[in-house]
Design a protein around this motif. Structure first.
Motif, mmCIF file in Angstrom:
data_model
loop_
_atom_site.group_PDB
_atom_site.id
_atom_site.type_symbol
_atom_site.label_atom_id
_atom_site.label_comp_id
_atom_site.label_asym_id
_atom_site.label_seq_id
_atom_site.Cartn_x
_atom_site.Cartn_y
_atom_site.Cartn_z
ATOM 1 N N ARG A 79 0.889 -1.307 -0.085
ATOM 2 C CA ARG A 79 -0.009 0.050 -0.100
ATOM 3 C C ARG A 79 0.948 1.237 0.166
ATOM 4 N NH1 ARG A 79 -2.992 -2.888 4.822
ATOM 5 N NH2 ARG A 79 -4.442 -4.190 3.780
ATOM 6 N N CYS A 80 0.561 2.108 -0.979
ATOM 7 C CA CYS A 80 1.289 3.402 -0.965
ATOM 8 C C CYS A 80 0.838 4.077 0.249
ATOM 9 C CB CYS A 80 0.998 4.108 -2.214
ATOM 10 S SG CYS A 80 1.665 3.024 -3.574
ATOM 11 N N ARG A 117 -0.638 7.218 0.673
ATOM 12 C CA ARG A 117 -2.031 7.955 0.408
ATOM 13 C C ARG A 117 -2.979 6.849 0.672
ATOM 14 N NH1 ARG A 117 0.522 11.357 -3.757
ATOM 15 N NH2 ARG A 117 0.510 9.495 -5.065
ATOM 16 N N ALA A 118 -2.861 5.716 0.183
ATOM 17 C CA ALA A 118 -3.877 4.710 0.323
ATOM 18 C C ALA A 118 -4.092 4.145 1.892
ATOM 19 C CB ALA A 118 -3.636 3.280 -0.486
ATOM 20 N N SER A 133 -8.566 2.339 -1.388
ATOM 21 C CA SER A 133 -7.951 2.564 -2.779
ATOM 22 C C SER A 133 -8.613 2.894 -3.958
ATOM 23 C CB SER A 133 -6.809 1.278 -2.881
ATOM 24 O OG SER A 133 -6.495 1.342 -3.994
ATOM 25 N N GLU A 135 -3.037 2.249 -4.506
ATOM 26 C CA GLU A 135 -2.746 3.652 -4.462
ATOM 27 C C GLU A 135 -4.059 4.404 -4.272
ATOM 28 O OE1 GLU A 135 -1.501 6.480 -4.185
ATOM 29 O OE2 GLU A 135 0.450 6.575 -4.701
ATOM 30 N N ASN A 136 -4.151 5.606 -3.771
ATOM 31 C CA ASN A 136 -5.283 6.522 -3.862
ATOM 32 C C ASN A 136 -5.129 7.645 -4.522
ATOM 33 O OD1 ASN A 136 -7.588 8.131 -3.047
ATOM 34 N ND2 ASN A 136 -8.138 6.561 -1.537
ATOM 35 N N PHE A 137 -5.635 8.144 -5.604
ATOM 36 C CA PHE A 137 -5.270 9.203 -6.236
ATOM 37 C C PHE A 137 -6.577 10.430 -6.144
ATOM 38 C CE2 PHE A 137 -2.730 6.155 -8.662
ATOM 39 C CZ PHE A 137 -1.340 6.975 -8.580
ATOM 40 N N TRP A 160 0.814 6.286 -13.473
ATOM 41 C CA TRP A 160 1.524 5.343 -12.312
ATOM 42 C C TRP A 160 1.660 4.170 -13.107
ATOM 43 C CZ3 TRP A 160 -1.726 1.912 -8.961
ATOM 44 C CH2 TRP A 160 -1.114 1.353 -7.700
#
Ligand code: NDP
Length: 273
Positions: free
Chosen positions: A76-77, A79-80, A86, A99-101, A253
């Motif tokens: 998990r990045c 932000r996530a 995510s 990720e969470n963009f 990404w």
């Protein structure tokens, strides 16, 4: 065979993601296919597995599966991790990376498309659901003077403040705590507009605001934006730019190349009337 990507959600009837990513692929000359997969409420994990077996390289995830997507990921990045949800996955060597963009898309839209700086500004965010959790870190990283998070269920606003307090100055509370409108930017991250409802605010919150931002998109003037308009806020925006910017961030990404977002935003914008 082209690389395969998908958006997972339910319902997905009006999703714009296949169109957006198809256009991004054409624009950047990437060979990929992008499909919509409407998983059944209890069937997200099985659908995702089947998609991976089919050779899927990555996915966008929308309601109601963002928390489950996060839980299924092995990596998990940040932000996530902080959002606990995510909206973008990448499959690499058998691993799922989350990720969470969402917040990245929101901040890019405000700063770059709406030319509104966040640094030094007083930001009010209504709502403490999934989208607000995704937005908090990117907003704080943009250096606002303060971030105030107000939610109907007050405990959720306080929980968000606690989770993100090491990244900046956050005030949290319920609508009853919302005093005079000392905010430069007011963001509606509630889902009230999806039902044509207005969060319990008055014109006072917009007293000094230069931007009213509605996360929901494609709905024209929502009750929130109508109130902002009546309060003579200079700039009104809905979440279409956020949608396109988060898509572009996910695309970059996955593919290592960033598409231009302006032409796409123009194509899918619904006038705010
Ligand atoms: P969630 O269901 O996770 O959270 C909903 C939030 O709205 C909660 O804070 C809830 O408060 C609040 N809420 C709902 N109805 C009302 C109401 N009548 N008055 C006050 N508060 C209310 O939803 P999401 O966070 O996923 O989505 C929020 C919005 O963001 C939606 O409009 C969605 O479409 C939009 N969105 C846009 C994106 C984009 O790319 N533009 C991306 C993601 C989301 P409580 O906790 O008290 O229930």
């Amino acid at each position: 065979m082209n690389d395969l990507y998908a958006v997972f959600g339910n319902p997905l009837g009006h999703t714009k993601s296949p169109f957006i990513h198809g256009e991004f692929a054409r624009q950047t000359a990437q060979n990929l296919d992008y499909i919509a997969i409407e998983a059944s409420p209890g069937g997200f994990a099985a659908s995702l597995d089947a998609f991976k077996i089919l050779g899927g390289k990555g996915a966008n995830v929308t309601a109601p599966f963002k928390v489950e997507a996060f839980a299924l990921a092995g990596d998990r990045c940040q932000r996530a991790e902080l959002a606990g949800a995510s909206n973008a996955l990448k499959f690499e060597d058998g691993r799922i990376i989350a990720e969470n963009f969402d917040g990245v898309g929101l901040v890019a839209d405000i700063r770059e498309n709406l030319c509104t700086p966040l640094r030094g500004r007083r930001v009010l965010m209504l709502g403490a659901g999934g989208a607000a959790r995704g937005a908090a870190l990117p907003i704080l990283e943009a250096g606002p003077a303060s971030l105030t998070i107000i939610n109907r269920t007050v405990a959720k606003a306080h929980a968000l403040r606690e989770r993100f307090s090491s990244f900046g100055d956050i005030v949290s509370g319920g609508y009853a705590d919302l005093g005079a409108g000392d905010f430069d930017i007011v963001i509606n991250a509630t889902s009230a507009s999806l039902r044509g409802e207005l969060p319990p605010i008055t014109e006072r919150v917009f007293a000094r605001a230069g931007l009213a931002y509605e996360l929901a998109y494609g709905k024209g003037l929502t009750p929130f934006l109508k109130l902002a308009k009546r309060s003579s806020v200079d700039r009104l925006a809905d979440g279409v730019g956020m949608l396109v910017e988060q898509a572009a961030a996910a695309f970059a990404w996955w593919r290592g190349i960033r598409p231009a977002t302006g032409p796409m935003i123009e194509k899918i914008t619904v006038p705010l009337i």
